[in-house]
Motif scaffolding. Structure first.
Motif, mmCIF file in Angstrom:
data_model
loop_
_atom_site.group_PDB
_atom_site.id
_atom_site.type_symbol
_atom_site.label_atom_id
_atom_site.label_comp_id
_atom_site.label_asym_id
_atom_site.label_seq_id
_atom_site.Cartn_x
_atom_site.Cartn_y
_atom_site.Cartn_z
ATOM 1 N N THR A 198 35.952 37.216 38.633
ATOM 2 C CA THR A 198 36.568 38.446 39.093
ATOM 3 C C THR A 198 37.943 38.619 38.428
ATOM 4 O OG1 THR A 198 35.465 38.250 41.236
ATOM 5 C CG2 THR A 198 37.311 39.771 41.080
ATOM 6 N N PRO A 216 41.607 39.407 38.267
ATOM 7 C CA PRO A 216 42.612 39.471 39.334
ATOM 8 C C PRO A 216 43.512 40.698 39.253
ATOM 9 C CG PRO A 216 43.235 37.843 37.696
ATOM 10 C CD PRO A 216 41.858 38.303 37.338
ATOM 11 N N LYS A 217 43.779 41.180 38.047
ATOM 12 C CA LYS A 217 44.597 42.378 37.881
ATOM 13 C C LYS A 217 44.117 43.116 36.638
ATOM 14 C CE LYS A 217 48.370 40.684 34.970
ATOM 15 N NZ LYS A 217 49.821 40.657 34.796
ATOM 16 N N ALA A 243 41.061 45.604 37.699
ATOM 17 C CA ALA A 243 41.240 44.654 38.801
ATOM 18 C C ALA A 243 40.026 44.699 39.724
ATOM 19 C CB ALA A 243 42.500 44.997 39.583
#
Length: 250
Positions: A1, A3-4, A158
């Motif tokens: 995933t 994160p930003k 994100a």
């Protein structure tokens, strides 16, 4: 995933540790003329690629080019579903000009070339001109290796879930190592490289300590000299009184 949100150009790197590419024997284990495509004698290969398995394979073929750096080349590959990774422009231009295949490339008998060793990474037509290979051959300075793998030219948002497929061809169990893939934006000072950041931070603190220590020593030295000068001045005797008035003649 993710994160930003990462905005292009996004640099993709791989990280291997602990791995000491700065070891003296490791750095010297290559023949520079061989990497430039120039003729090299067997004596020079034996001298600079001193371990036999780094210059001759099990079938008795010469490994071209030879050396520990060549035999430890990172050959994992990975892909991200729906994300294209551009493998161009990851090596220094000066290195691209320095590395060349020999005039008899692919024609020399009893020779194992790079594409024979690493067919999933290095193409037959590339040889030592492979950017992946050239990037690996520039040694890292710290206790781990962080190298460029490619570029992503699209935004990664994100929370976006990336489906990554990895071919695990590079074993790290023998030295209890680890591997990481990194996605990072490019800023004014380049990409993420914690090894360099830690080195610069450590150098800064060391310089600050030396400056403070030198100033303290100068301060104590100055005080000691001042006390010594003052003591010497007090120890000097003042001139005594002159002779008394002469007696009148009798």
């Amino acid at each position: 995933t993710v994160p930003k949100t990462l905005r292009p150009p996004i640099l993709v790197q791989y990280h291997v540790g602990p791995f000491y590419q700065n070891a003296n024997t490791y750095i010297k284990s290559e023949v520079p003329q061989e990497l430039r495509g120039l003729p090299v004698s067997d004596e020079a290969r034996e001298l600079l690629c001193s371990t036999e398995h780094s210059r001759v394979n099990g079938e008795g073929n010469d490994i071209y080019p030879c050396g520990m750096k060549v035999m430890s080349f990172f050959n994992d590959t990975f892909s991200v579903k729906g994300v294209e990774i551009n493998k161009k422009n990851i090596a220094w231009e000066s290195d691209l000009q320095r590395f060349n295949n020999p005039p008899d490339y692919l024609k020399r008998k009893k020779t194992t070339w790079l594409h024979d060793l690493y067919p999933t990474v290095i193409g037959k037509e590339e040889g030592v001109k492979s950017e992946d290979f050239i990037v690996w051959m520039r040694p890292s300075a710290g206790s781990s290796v962080t190298k460029r793998y490619g570029w992503v030219e699209q935004e990664l948002k994100a929370g976006q879930v990336l489906e990554v497929t990895v071919t695990n061809d590079y074993p790290v169990e023998s030295f209890k190592g680890y591997k990481q893939f990194i996605f990072t934006e490019i800023g004014a000072f380049g990409a993420r490289d914690l090894g360099l950041a830690y080195a610069l931070l450590g150098g800064g603190f060391l310089s600050l300590f030396l400056v403070v220590a030198s100033q303290v020593l100068l301060w104590f030295s100055g005080r000691s000299e001042a006390r010594s000068t003052s003591k010497d001045a007090r120890s000097q005797k003042l001139p005594g009184p002159g002779p008394g008035p002469s007696q009148p003649p009798s």
